[in-house]
Design a protein around this motif. Structure first.
Motif, PDB file in Angstrom:
ATOM      1  N   ALA A 144     -39.144  38.265  29.219  1.00  0.00           N
ATOM      2  CA  ALA A 144     -40.188  38.126  30.074  1.00  0.00           C
ATOM      3  C   ALA A 144     -41.461  37.331  29.631  1.00  0.00           C
ATOM      4  O   ALA A 144     -42.623  37.593  29.860  1.00  0.00           O
ATOM      5  CB  ALA A 144     -40.655  39.588  30.525  1.00  0.00           C
ATOM      6  N   LEU A 145     -41.046  36.275  28.840  1.00  0.00           N
ATOM      7  CA  LEU A 145     -42.194  35.319  28.283  1.00  0.00           C
ATOM      8  C   LEU A 145     -42.569  34.710  29.506  1.00  0.00           C
ATOM      9  O   LEU A 145     -42.101  34.130  30.491  1.00  0.00           O
ATOM     10  CB  LEU A 145     -41.572  34.445  27.518  1.00  0.00           C
ATOM     11  N   PRO A 146     -44.222  34.416  29.307  1.00  0.00           N
ATOM     12  CA  PRO A 146     -44.551  33.737  30.551  1.00  0.00           C
ATOM     13  C   PRO A 146     -43.978  32.140  30.464  1.00  0.00           C
ATOM     14  O   PRO A 146     -43.621  31.645  29.458  1.00  0.00           O
ATOM     15  CB  PRO A 146     -46.061  33.388  30.048  1.00  0.00           C
ATOM     16  N   LEU A 147     -44.009  31.479  31.885  1.00  0.00           N
ATOM     17  CA  LEU A 147     -43.023  30.386  31.792  1.00  0.00           C
ATOM     18  C   LEU A 147     -43.310  29.292  30.736  1.00  0.00           C
ATOM     19  O   LEU A 147     -42.422  28.624  30.124  1.00  0.00           O
ATOM     20  CB  LEU A 147     -43.268  29.903  33.269  1.00  0.00           C
ATOM     21  N   PRO A 148     -44.483  28.847  30.768  1.00  0.00           N
ATOM     22  CA  PRO A 148     -44.984  27.693  29.788  1.00  0.00           C
ATOM     23  C   PRO A 148     -44.174  28.168  28.431  1.00  0.00           C
ATOM     24  O   PRO A 148     -43.734  27.227  27.667  1.00  0.00           O
ATOM     25  CB  PRO A 148     -46.192  27.721  29.681  1.00  0.00           C
ATOM     26  N   ILE A 167     -36.492  34.687  30.244  1.00  0.00           N
ATOM     27  CA  ILE A 167     -37.381  35.230  31.511  1.00  0.00           C
ATOM     28  C   ILE A 167     -36.539  36.619  31.521  1.00  0.00           C
ATOM     29  O   ILE A 167     -37.238  37.537  31.722  1.00  0.00           O
ATOM     30  CB  ILE A 167     -36.916  34.285  32.539  1.00  0.00           C
ATOM     31  N   GLY A 203     -40.632  30.813  38.380  1.00  0.00           N
ATOM     32  CA  GLY A 203     -42.040  31.582  38.094  1.00  0.00           C
ATOM     33  C   GLY A 203     -42.477  32.279  39.162  1.00  0.00           C
ATOM     34  O   GLY A 203     -43.411  33.001  39.182  1.00  0.00           O
ATOM     35  N   ARG A 204     -41.728  32.059  40.451  1.00  0.00           N
ATOM     36  CA  ARG A 204     -42.620  32.740  41.773  1.00  0.00           C
ATOM     37  C   ARG A 204     -41.820  34.078  42.110  1.00  0.00           C
ATOM     38  O   ARG A 204     -42.422  34.543  43.047  1.00  0.00           O
ATOM     39  CB  ARG A 204     -42.400  31.845  43.008  1.00  0.00           C
ATOM     40  N   SER A 205     -41.121  34.646  41.288  1.00  0.00           N
ATOM     41  CA  SER A 205     -40.523  35.922  41.779  1.00  0.00           C
ATOM     42  C   SER A 205     -40.101  36.827  40.647  1.00  0.00           C
ATOM     43  O   SER A 205     -40.457  36.339  39.545  1.00  0.00           O
ATOM     44  CB  SER A 205     -39.333  35.777  42.815  1.00  0.00           C
ATOM     45  N   ASP A 206     -39.430  37.840  40.657  1.00  0.00           N
ATOM     46  CA  ASP A 206     -39.360  38.905  39.927  1.00  0.00           C
ATOM     47  C   ASP A 206     -38.240  38.505  38.946  1.00  0.00           C
ATOM     48  O   ASP A 206     -37.421  37.348  39.202  1.00  0.00           O
ATOM     49  CB  ASP A 206     -39.209  40.305  40.269  1.00  0.00           C
ATOM     50  N   ARG A 207     -38.045  39.167  38.009  1.00  0.00           N
ATOM     51  CA  ARG A 207     -36.953  38.721  36.910  1.00  0.00           C
ATOM     52  C   ARG A 207     -35.233  38.635  37.419  1.00  0.00           C
ATOM     53  O   ARG A 207     -34.706  37.645  37.220  1.00  0.00           O
ATOM     54  CB  ARG A 207     -36.871  39.808  35.715  1.00  0.00           C
ATOM     55  N   ASP A 208     -34.959  39.456  38.093  1.00  0.00           N
ATOM     56  CA  ASP A 208     -33.722  39.532  38.735  1.00  0.00           C
ATOM     57  C   ASP A 208     -33.487  38.431  39.660  1.00  0.00           C
ATOM     58  O   ASP A 208     -32.614  37.571  39.432  1.00  0.00           O
ATOM     59  CB  ASP A 208     -33.500  40.648  39.673  1.00  0.00           C
ATOM     60  N   ASP A 209     -34.605  37.911  40.591  1.00  0.00           N
ATOM     61  CA  ASP A 209     -34.467  36.888  41.338  1.00  0.00           C
ATOM     62  C   ASP A 209     -34.566  35.554  40.562  1.00  0.00           C
ATOM     63  O   ASP A 209     -33.623  34.559  40.855  1.00  0.00           O
ATOM     64  CB  ASP A 209     -35.692  37.026  42.360  1.00  0.00           C
ATOM     65  N   ALA A 246     -41.839  30.299  27.439  1.00  0.00           N
ATOM     66  CA  ALA A 246     -40.547  30.328  27.432  1.00  0.00           C
ATOM     67  C   ALA A 246     -39.935  28.748  27.466  1.00  0.00           C
ATOM     68  O   ALA A 246     -39.015  28.582  26.708  1.00  0.00           O
ATOM     69  CB  ALA A 246     -39.970  31.000  29.026  1.00  0.00           C
TER      70      ALA A 246
END
Lengths: 327, 172
Positions: free
Chosen positions: B52-56, B48, B120-126, B58
């Protein structure tokens, strides 16, 4: 949920169940004219039509009475955004920063809500509380009559600026012009040529992993999701275009890149938000672009009698209407 | 008849001894599952944060790299997302399907359920922060569980062996 219109149907898969069901029940004649679907948290479901923005009831009837319309909850908007983002908001940080997403098929989703700032610049929109889903429609040959007025007599299209207000069909016409220029139209003396489409918001090609899902023609290279100015330079350097196509120019970097393209002898077709050439030309940012003489045709678009209505085509000389400007 | 008794005694000793070993292994399974899930979440954090791969996608990639049974948990979560489930529902669905292979305590499942609610609901850092917290939590659970699990596993093995010997003596 299926809709009478397949383009609208493609959008419904992402919407909250109740909203999708209501829109799926719209009469076919109405469904085919839906330009936008508007979801707002704790507000009624609405659709954008050429004639306005009526509200929609749970049974798929349009109304002007908010009390009768289907209310969309904040939770439904949140879930909808996550579905549209493929449950991967983090993978679309740039899109959230710029305030829009693009769905497969080129449907653009504008985001409204609470903006979060970092160093004085927008970092993201969170929570998202309203969505404007623009239904992308490909209308083959819709630009054919216009293309006939833009030919340069040497087998190509003139550099052209399409000017019109939001939802006046700029993108639909631009996409079809790119397709026609790429494919060639013998009846107009238009030879097929190498076209590069710089599609910053994936609206023109509906790119999915870089492959256009909408027809841009057989000789078209797509720079999908690419910032306009960078894409224009990249295309000039490496893709040898005869025609560059891009949507909604507006920044100083866009203007500089277009000027560079003109200097390289490449034709350009672009769009611009505005009501008239005079109004556009009065903007400090755009004045040099128009005065550079890059564009030799100007097309003014309107929304009446419907999107894509060509109100005026003018020949330009040095950014001003030619003496006998009407074309 | 006289020849059958030693055979039966030996068989009983073997079966009960193996049962003790199996119970001991199962008890250690929880610690191993916790460690495997934490290791998988570390891989997911990398996918992630840096790819930054989409969740499925990743999750599928992690499923191919993580140790078992975590690999099955990540794979099942990716499948649930593909079916249109939201993050929290996808994780709950995957844990439900793998309840026998994933012998976690309710409080340990709760950590994963809470992670699912934000995945999957927020930005990368979060996302990286949420994953780090879950990894640390599961790591602490595994560290706390391991000595007790080893003690109980040893107990089960000893009990199995003793029960086997006792049964054999009774038969003889």
């Amino acid at each position: 949920m299926r809709a009478a219109d397949p383009r609208l149907g493609a959008v419904l898969a992402y919407l909250p169940e109740a909203a999708a069901r209501a829109l799926g029940r719209l009469p076919p004649s109405l469904a085919q004219t839906v330009e936008e679907v508007r979801l707002r948290a704790e507000r009624p479901l609405a659709v954008g039509l050429a004639a306005g923005e009526p509200l929609v009831t749970a049974t798929g009837q349009v109304t002007q009475e908010a009390e009768r319309a289907l209310t969309v909850s904040a939770r439904e908007v949140r879930d909808c955004v996550e579905r549209m983002a493929g449950f991967s908001v983090y993978a679309l940080e740039e899109e959230f920063r710029r305030g829009f997403l693009t769905l497969p098929g080129g449907h653009r989703v504008g985001l409204g809500g609470r903006t979060r700032l970092a160093d004085g610049r927008i970092r993201t929109v969170r929570p998202v509380t309203s969505l404007a889903v623009r239904v992308a429609r490909q209308v083959p040959d819709v630009a054919l009559p216009l293309a006939a007025r833009l030919t340069d007599g040497r087998g190509g299209l003139c550099s052209t600026l399409l000017v019109g207000p939001p939802r006046s069909g700029k993108t639909t016409l631009l996409r079809d012009l790119a397709r026609l220029a790429s494919r060639g139209v013998p009846s107009l003396g238009l030879a097929g040529a190498a076209v590069v489409v710089v599609d910053e918001r994936s609206e023109l090609g509906g790119g999915l992993d870089g492959v256009p899902s909408l027809d841009l023609g057989p000789r078209t290279d797509l720079l999908d999701g690419c910032p306009k100015a960078d894409g224009l330079y990249m295309a000039l350097r490496s893709l040898s275009p005869r025609l560059l196509v891009t949507d909604e120019i507006g920044s100083a970097a866009d203007v500089a890149a277009l000027t560079e393209a003109a200097a390289a002898g490449v034709r350009v077709i672009a769009t611009l938000h505005g009501d008239s050439l005079e109004e556009a030309g009065s903007r400090p940012l755009l004045r040099p672009l128009l005065e550079s003489g890059l564009f030799s045709r100007w097309v003014r678009l309107g929304r009446r009698p419907g999107p894509g209505a060509v109100l005026e085509v003018r020949a330009l000389e040095g950014g001003r209407p030619a003496a006998d400007g009407r074309h | 008849m006289t020849a059958a008794r030693p055979l039966l005694a030996g068989l009983l000793a073997l079966v009960l001894g193996l049962a003790g070993v199996d119970l001991g292994r199962r008890r250690l399974g929880r610690t191993e599952a916790l460690e495997a899930v934490a290791a998988g979440l570390e891989l997911l954090r990398t996918e992630i944060r840096y790819a930054a791969l989409p969740l499925p996608a990743a999750l599928r990639r992690v499923a191919g790299m993580a140790p078992s049974p975590a690999s099955r948990l990540f794979g099942a979560t990716a499948e649930a997302l593909d079916r249109g489930a939201a993050g929290e529902d996808a994780v709950a669905d995957a844990m439900g399907r793998l309840s026998r292979d994933l012998p976690l305590l309710p409080r340990q499942r709760l950590v994963l359920a809470q992670l699912g609610a934000v995945l999957g609901r927020s930005d990368r850092d979060d996302q990286a922060d949420h994953l780090t917290r879950a990894i640390e939590h599961l790591g602490r659970e595994a560290a706390r569980d391991r000595p007790e699990a080893q003690r109980q596993a040893s107990l089960w093995r000893t009990l199995g062996l003793l029960a086997g010997v006792a049964a054999a003596i009774l038969v003889l």
